[in-house]
Each structure stands twice: as structure tokens, then as C-alpha cells.
Design an enzyme around this catalytic site. Structure first.
Site, PDB file in Angstrom:
ATOM      1  N   TYR A  18       0.870  -1.150  -0.164  1.00 21.74           N
ATOM      2  CA  TYR A  18      -0.157  -0.062  -0.114  1.00 21.74           C
ATOM      3  C   TYR A  18       0.816   1.257  -0.103  1.00 21.74           C
ATOM      4  O   TYR A  18       1.236   1.844   1.111  1.00 21.74           O
ATOM      5  CB  TYR A  18      -0.733   0.034   1.143  1.00 21.74           C
ATOM      6  CG  TYR A  18      -1.809  -1.135   1.419  1.00 21.74           C
ATOM      7  CD1 TYR A  18      -2.873  -1.443   0.302  1.00 21.74           C
ATOM      8  CD2 TYR A  18      -1.530  -2.040   2.503  1.00 21.74           C
ATOM      9  CE1 TYR A  18      -3.783  -2.335   0.350  1.00 21.74           C
ATOM     10  CE2 TYR A  18      -2.448  -3.307   2.531  1.00 21.74           C
ATOM     11  CZ  TYR A  18      -3.482  -3.566   1.592  1.00 21.74           C
ATOM     12  OH  TYR A  18      -4.251  -4.330   1.520  1.00 21.74           O
ATOM     13  N   TRP A  31      -4.648   5.770   2.734  1.00 23.39           N
ATOM     14  CA  TRP A  31      -5.686   5.396   2.812  1.00 23.39           C
ATOM     15  C   TRP A  31      -6.554   5.686   4.054  1.00 23.39           C
ATOM     16  O   TRP A  31      -5.995   6.157   4.971  1.00 23.39           O
ATOM     17  CB  TRP A  31      -5.682   3.724   3.051  1.00 23.39           C
ATOM     18  CG  TRP A  31      -6.029   3.101   1.868  1.00 23.39           C
ATOM     19  CD1 TRP A  31      -6.956   2.168   1.431  1.00 23.39           C
ATOM     20  CD2 TRP A  31      -4.928   2.775   0.871  1.00 23.39           C
ATOM     21  NE1 TRP A  31      -6.757   1.801   0.250  1.00 23.39           N
ATOM     22  CE2 TRP A  31      -5.548   1.964  -0.337  1.00 23.39           C
ATOM     23  CE3 TRP A  31      -3.822   3.014   0.847  1.00 23.39           C
ATOM     24  CZ2 TRP A  31      -4.864   1.491  -1.234  1.00 23.39           C
ATOM     25  CZ3 TRP A  31      -2.767   2.573  -0.331  1.00 23.39           C
ATOM     26  CH2 TRP A  31      -3.481   2.015  -1.468  1.00 23.39           C
ATOM     27  N   TRP A  78      -9.192   5.415   6.362  1.00 27.12           N
ATOM     28  CA  TRP A  78      -9.419   5.112   7.677  1.00 27.12           C
ATOM     29  C   TRP A  78      -8.424   4.330   8.268  1.00 27.12           C
ATOM     30  O   TRP A  78      -8.109   4.503   9.509  1.00 27.12           O
ATOM     31  CB  TRP A  78     -10.902   4.098   7.874  1.00 27.12           C
ATOM     32  CG  TRP A  78     -10.738   2.366   7.424  1.00 27.12           C
ATOM     33  CD1 TRP A  78     -10.416   2.161   6.501  1.00 27.12           C
ATOM     34  CD2 TRP A  78     -11.215   1.691   8.202  1.00 27.12           C
ATOM     35  NE1 TRP A  78     -10.581   0.894   6.289  1.00 27.12           N
ATOM     36  CE2 TRP A  78     -11.300   0.342   7.512  1.00 27.12           C
ATOM     37  CE3 TRP A  78     -12.318   1.549   9.499  1.00 27.12           C
ATOM     38  CZ2 TRP A  78     -11.880  -0.892   7.772  1.00 27.12           C
ATOM     39  CZ3 TRP A  78     -12.619   0.381   9.618  1.00 27.12           C
ATOM     40  CH2 TRP A  78     -12.626  -0.830   8.983  1.00 27.12           C
ATOM     41  N   TYR A  86       0.702   0.404  -7.770  1.00 26.00           N
ATOM     42  CA  TYR A  86      -0.661   0.248  -7.178  1.00 26.00           C
ATOM     43  C   TYR A  86      -1.740   0.126  -7.949  1.00 26.00           C
ATOM     44  O   TYR A  86      -1.814   1.152  -9.169  1.00 26.00           O
ATOM     45  CB  TYR A  86      -0.931   0.881  -5.732  1.00 26.00           C
ATOM     46  CG  TYR A  86      -2.339   0.300  -5.238  1.00 26.00           C
ATOM     47  CD1 TYR A  86      -2.180  -0.507  -4.337  1.00 26.00           C
ATOM     48  CD2 TYR A  86      -3.524   1.063  -5.569  1.00 26.00           C
ATOM     49  CE1 TYR A  86      -3.305  -1.089  -3.899  1.00 26.00           C
ATOM     50  CE2 TYR A  86      -4.555   0.617  -4.871  1.00 26.00           C
ATOM     51  CZ  TYR A  86      -4.579  -0.375  -3.974  1.00 26.00           C
ATOM     52  OH  TYR A  86      -5.793  -0.903  -3.631  1.00 26.00           O
ATOM     53  N   GLY A 126     -14.647  -1.218   3.835  1.00 27.69           N
ATOM     54  CA  GLY A 126     -13.467  -1.312   4.572  1.00 27.69           C
ATOM     55  C   GLY A 126     -13.102  -3.021   4.754  1.00 27.69           C
ATOM     56  O   GLY A 126     -12.297  -3.344   5.162  1.00 27.69           O
ATOM     57  N   ASP A 167     -13.509  -5.503   2.080  1.00 28.46           N
ATOM     58  CA  ASP A 167     -13.795  -5.593   0.737  1.00 28.46           C
ATOM     59  C   ASP A 167     -14.482  -6.957   0.286  1.00 28.46           C
ATOM     60  O   ASP A 167     -15.201  -6.595  -0.481  1.00 28.46           O
ATOM     61  CB  ASP A 167     -12.326  -5.558   0.098  1.00 28.46           C
ATOM     62  CG  ASP A 167     -11.498  -4.400   0.363  1.00 28.46           C
ATOM     63  OD1 ASP A 167     -11.886  -3.671   1.310  1.00 28.46           O
ATOM     64  OD2 ASP A 167     -10.558  -4.048  -0.423  1.00 28.46           O
ATOM     65  N   TYR A 192      -8.822 -12.990   3.455  1.00 28.17           N
ATOM     66  CA  TYR A 192      -9.069 -11.686   3.870  1.00 28.17           C
ATOM     67  C   TYR A 192     -10.252 -11.343   4.875  1.00 28.17           C
ATOM     68  O   TYR A 192      -9.954 -11.671   6.208  1.00 28.17           O
ATOM     69  CB  TYR A 192      -9.364 -10.895   2.316  1.00 28.17           C
ATOM     70  CG  TYR A 192      -8.902  -9.250   2.263  1.00 28.17           C
ATOM     71  CD1 TYR A 192      -7.472  -8.756   2.870  1.00 28.17           C
ATOM     72  CD2 TYR A 192      -9.585  -8.532   1.804  1.00 28.17           C
ATOM     73  CE1 TYR A 192      -6.985  -7.595   2.781  1.00 28.17           C
ATOM     74  CE2 TYR A 192      -9.156  -7.279   1.784  1.00 28.17           C
ATOM     75  CZ  TYR A 192      -8.099  -6.799   1.991  1.00 28.17           C
ATOM     76  OH  TYR A 192      -7.514  -5.410   1.902  1.00 28.17           O
ATOM     77  N   GLU A 241      -1.387  -7.766   8.801  1.00 29.92           N
ATOM     78  CA  GLU A 241      -2.799  -7.189   8.326  1.00 29.92           C
ATOM     79  C   GLU A 241      -3.696  -7.813   9.148  1.00 29.92           C
ATOM     80  O   GLU A 241      -4.762  -7.187   9.653  1.00 29.92           O
ATOM     81  CB  GLU A 241      -2.765  -7.157   6.957  1.00 29.92           C
ATOM     82  CG  GLU A 241      -3.885  -6.128   6.391  1.00 29.92           C
ATOM     83  CD  GLU A 241      -4.036  -6.134   5.014  1.00 29.92           C
ATOM     84  OE1 GLU A 241      -4.510  -5.435   4.384  1.00 29.92           O
ATOM     85  OE2 GLU A 241      -2.962  -6.730   4.210  1.00 29.92           O
TER      86      GLU A 241
END
Length: 449
Positions: free
Chosen positions: A38, A42, A44, A92, A178, A180, A373, A419
Site C-alpha cells: 500500500y 488510505w 480509515w 498500485y 473497509g 472488501d 482477507y 494485516e
């Protein structure tokens, strides 16, 4: 649960490691979410980064928010990505040109380049957290400049994204949520008829060892078709709401808006905002609270999102179904039921979990995938939001347990502030050295009550 004894000494190794992540990802006035995956700012992510920075450099924490809001659109929206002009387009995808905001949307800033969609409104929470931790008096001139931008942001969500005044915010893309690729979006995405998507090359898969950790190519095709639809509508909310194929009343964003409005009231009082502003914010917070509570399904014991296109609730089992707990002044009986669910066998009490923290999707439910994710992994930032709510609703012991388990998950050399994590093995997944993971760890470490 692996025992973990909190060390309030800021010299602890976990504290130092978290600070180092934020320093390494600091690009001056803003923080990239991770070193490689990233490269831009971004929305948030930066708000939660500000929460962590507040413990080590309050001036820099406030600057994180200021930099983000410098890219606010004229209509009040805060874009989900602010593009780093120093990063090449191939760093990206989708790059700024894919959104073409400056070409088609009069409200978009001329510079810096941004995306055309939003993310959860946690920025006022971060601003008020800074004020809770330090004497805000020296920061007052900057807070006075920041406050009207936050007010305009909340007004945008409460009007353009809720034209019928329901108290529930409509999103146009899974990325706005948020979360995804959550099972929340499987049904509304399945109803999207994908047209011709211009060719693209994904960049995210080059930064993870296992592609199963990321959304699928089929999901990406739909994501990008939705971008094309929004771009064709020139990011005009009224046009989008007429025929855009993905429109969902998002219970998580709506709950977070209620929480953020509660923080914004405090900021309004601090900066001496007009009484009318405060009345407006309180009224909006109450409407959001009532609407989110009204989403609660006592049989499913979760609060579903609402598909605007079909008029049907989206009945899946994800952590966002606990969203009414995030609302200030939630009904006490309802809060008790949600806390029971949070620590029950579908979430933090699910059999076989490495640590008692809630998976993003309940194990065994439709759409669950322990490595993909938002389809099953545990997310420290979700745990932080729930921990914050537990503390504010008086569940101190439950909050302490969630904090201890969350820190135990992070307090391992291999964790590397990942993450997200595989819920049964604790394997770190996604991007390592994630800024917002380090940031919430600092807030946990500094909070011992």
C-alpha cells in the site's frame, strides 16, 4: 488463550517494535499502510494510525488527519485513497488514472489525485482520542481548522448517502465498507451484471505469498466494473442512486458514524462551535443509533446490512453484525445480548481458535475461508473497535480479556504486526508491518485500566 502479562513500560519490546513500524512507514505528513502493498494514503488507515501516533507524537498524529482532509472533496466526502505523487502508477492498482476523478467530477480536488469513493468515518474518533490523551489547548487553532472539515464529512454521509433520512449510510462499492471481500457482498455482487472492463494487471498478488489470502479475480472484475459505473455517473450521488448496480445500507459504517458524531460533539464543544452545530450532530447521532439498533434481528442475533436494490436484508454471519455495540448509548439489554454473541461460540468463543478474538466471518458459515482477507481471518483493527465499545459500555473485564488476547496474538516475533491472522493457527497473513496494526497495539499497551 496464551497468557500475556501487560507491560505498561513504554520501553517494552512490543511497544518499541510498534513505534518502529510507524516510523518506517512515515512519509512526512502521512503514513503509508504498509511498506510495499500500500504505497498511498488510505482514509480509515490514517485515522487509526493517528490513534497510535497520539501516544508518541500528538502533533504528528493531528498532522495525519490534516493531510488526509486536505484532499477532501468540495461536497464533503473524504476519499478512500489519496495518491502519493512520488509513487509510479504501476506501484498500485487501481492507479489514480483509473478513477479519473479530476476529469469527470467537479467536486474532486485538482491535486492531489484521489479515488472517488469513501471508507468508514472513524476520523473524529481519532481526533477526539488525541484530545483525550494530551492537553488540547496548544492544538486548539488546528482543531478549529479541522472541525468544519469533519462536520462537512459527516453531513455528506448523512445527506448524500442517506437521502431518505433513514439513519443508515448507503455504500456503492465493497471497498467503501473497509471489508472488501466479506460474504456481506456475495449476494449483491452476484446481482451485478459485469460489462466490458478495460484490461488491468493486479499488483496486490505480487506482495503476498499465497493468492488465496486476497480477493479473487472474479471479485476484482466486479470491483472494477463498479468503478466504471461510478465514473460514468461522474461520482454524482443522485445519478448513482438511480441505477448503479451495487447499493447497500451498511450497518457498520452507520454505527461508526453514530460513534464518530458522539466524538464530534465533544470536539464542537472544545472549539466553541455554534449551538446549532451541536444540536445537528446530536440529532444525527440519535437517528443513526436508532436505525442501527433497528437493524438487529433477534432470531439471527445479528444486525444485517440492507440491499437497496432488492430491498432484502443480507443475512450472513460476520463480525459487522455486532455493529450496534459500536453505537453510543445503545440499549443496555441489546448490548448485553451482543456481548454474549461476541464471546460466544460463533465468534471469540468458537472452538479451536488460537486466541479468543472474533473471526471476521463465523467458522462454518456460508462464505467462511480461514485465510481469505475478510472471509475468516481475525483483524486487530476490528478487535480494537470492539474493545473500545466494550470499555465505553462498562464491560471492563470483557474489554480487558479481548485486549489481552489481541496483544498475545501480536506479541510474537513472527507476527510482525500483520494485516490479519489465520484464526486457528495464528499464522500472520496479508501484509506485514501494517501501520494500523502497530497503531492499535500502542493504544492497547498504553491503556492498562
Amino acid at each position: 488463550m496464551v497468557p500475556w502479562t501487560p507491560d505498561p513500560d513504554p520501553s517494552s519490546s512490543l511497544w518499541d517494535a510498534a513505534v518502529q513500524v510507524l516510523r518506517a512507514n512515515d512519509l512526512g505528513g502521512w503514513t503509508r499502510p504498509a511498506p510495499r502493498l500500500y504505497p498511498h494514503q488510505w482514509s480509515w488507515d490514517s485515522a487509526l494510525v493517528a490513534v497510535g501516533l497520539a501516544h508518541v507524537d500528538p502533533d504528528r498524529a493531528l498532522r495525519e488527519l490534516e493531510t488526509l482532509l486536505d484532499a477532501q472533496w468540495a461536497d464533503g466526502r473524504v476519499p478512500h485513497i489519496v495518491y502519493n505523487p512520488a509513487a509510479p502508477p504501476e506501484a498500485y492498482f487501481p492507479h489514480a488514472g483509473r478513477w479519473a476523478c479530476v476529469d469527470v467530477a467537479p467536486a474532486a480536488p485538482r491535486a492531489p489525485a484521489t479515488s472517488g469513493i469513501v471508507q468508514p468515518p472513524v476520523h473524529a474518533l481519532a481526533a477526539w482520542r488525541i484530545c483525550e490523551l494530551v492537553d488540547p489547548e496548544p492544538l486548539l487553532p488546528r482543531l478549529r481548522a479541522l472541525y468544519p472539515k469533519l462536520l462537512a464529512w459527516h453531513r455528506y454521509l448523512a445527506t448524500a448517502r442517506d437521502p431518505d433520512g433513514s439513519g443508515l449510510v448507503t455504500i456503492y462499492h465493497p471497498w467503501e465498507s473497509g471489508t472488501d471481500n466479506s460474504p456481506r457482498w456475495d449476494e449483491p455482487l452476484a446481482n451485478v451484471c459485469v460489462g466490458v472492463v478495460p484490461p488491468y494487471t493486479r499488483r496486490d498478488l505480487a506482495h503476498v505469498a499465497d493468492a488465496s489470502q486476497r480477493p479473487t479475480d472474479a471479485e476484482y472484475d466486479r470491483y472494477l466494473w463498479l468503478v466504471e459505473s461510478l465514473k460514468a455517473a461522474r461520482y454524482d450521488d443522485a445519478v448513482i442512486q438511480r441505477d448503479h448496480p451495487f447499493q447497500v445500507k451498511d450497518v457498520l459504517i452507520s454505527a461508526l458514524l453514530a460513534a464518530a458524531d458522539a466524538a464530534l460533539v465533544h470536539l464542537a464543544e472544545l472549539v466553541g462551535a455554534p449551538d446549532g452545530d451541536r444540536a445537528e450532530i446530536r440529532s444525527r447521532a440519535g437517528r443513526s443509533r436508532d436505525a442501527v439498533q433497528g437493524c438487529w434481528d433477534p432470531r439471527a442475533r445479528l444486525a444485517p446490512d440492507l440491499d437497496v436494490r432488492t430491498g432484502r436484508p443480507i443475512r450472513v454471519q460476520t463480525w459487522t453484525g455486532l455493529a450496534p455495540l459500536l453505537v453510543p448509548n445503545v440499549d443496555r439489554d441489546l448490548a448485553a445480548v451482543i456481548v454474549e454473541e461476541l464471546f460466544g461460540p460463533r465468534f471469540a468463543g468458537a472452538p479451536g481458535l488460537r486466541w479468543p478474538v472474533p473471526p471476521s466471518t463465523t467458522p462454518g458459515s456460508p462464505g467462511f475461508n480461514a485465510r481469505s482477507y475478510w472471509r475468516g481471518p481475525t483483524w486487530p483493527i476490528a478487535d480494537w473497535l470492539l474493545w473500545r465499545a466494550l470499555r465505553r459500555h462498562g464491560y471492563a473485564d470483557r474489554a480487558a480479556n479481548l485486549r489481552a488476547a489481541s496483544l498475545a496474538q501480536l506479541d510474537r516475533p513472527e507476527a510482525r504486526f500483520a494485516e490479519y491472522f489465520e484464526p486457528f493457527t495464528g499464522e500472520p497473513l496479508g501484509s506485514p508491518d501494517q501501520s494500523w496494526t502497530a497503531a492499535v497495539a500502542l493504544d492497547w499497551l498504553a491503556t492498562t485500566d
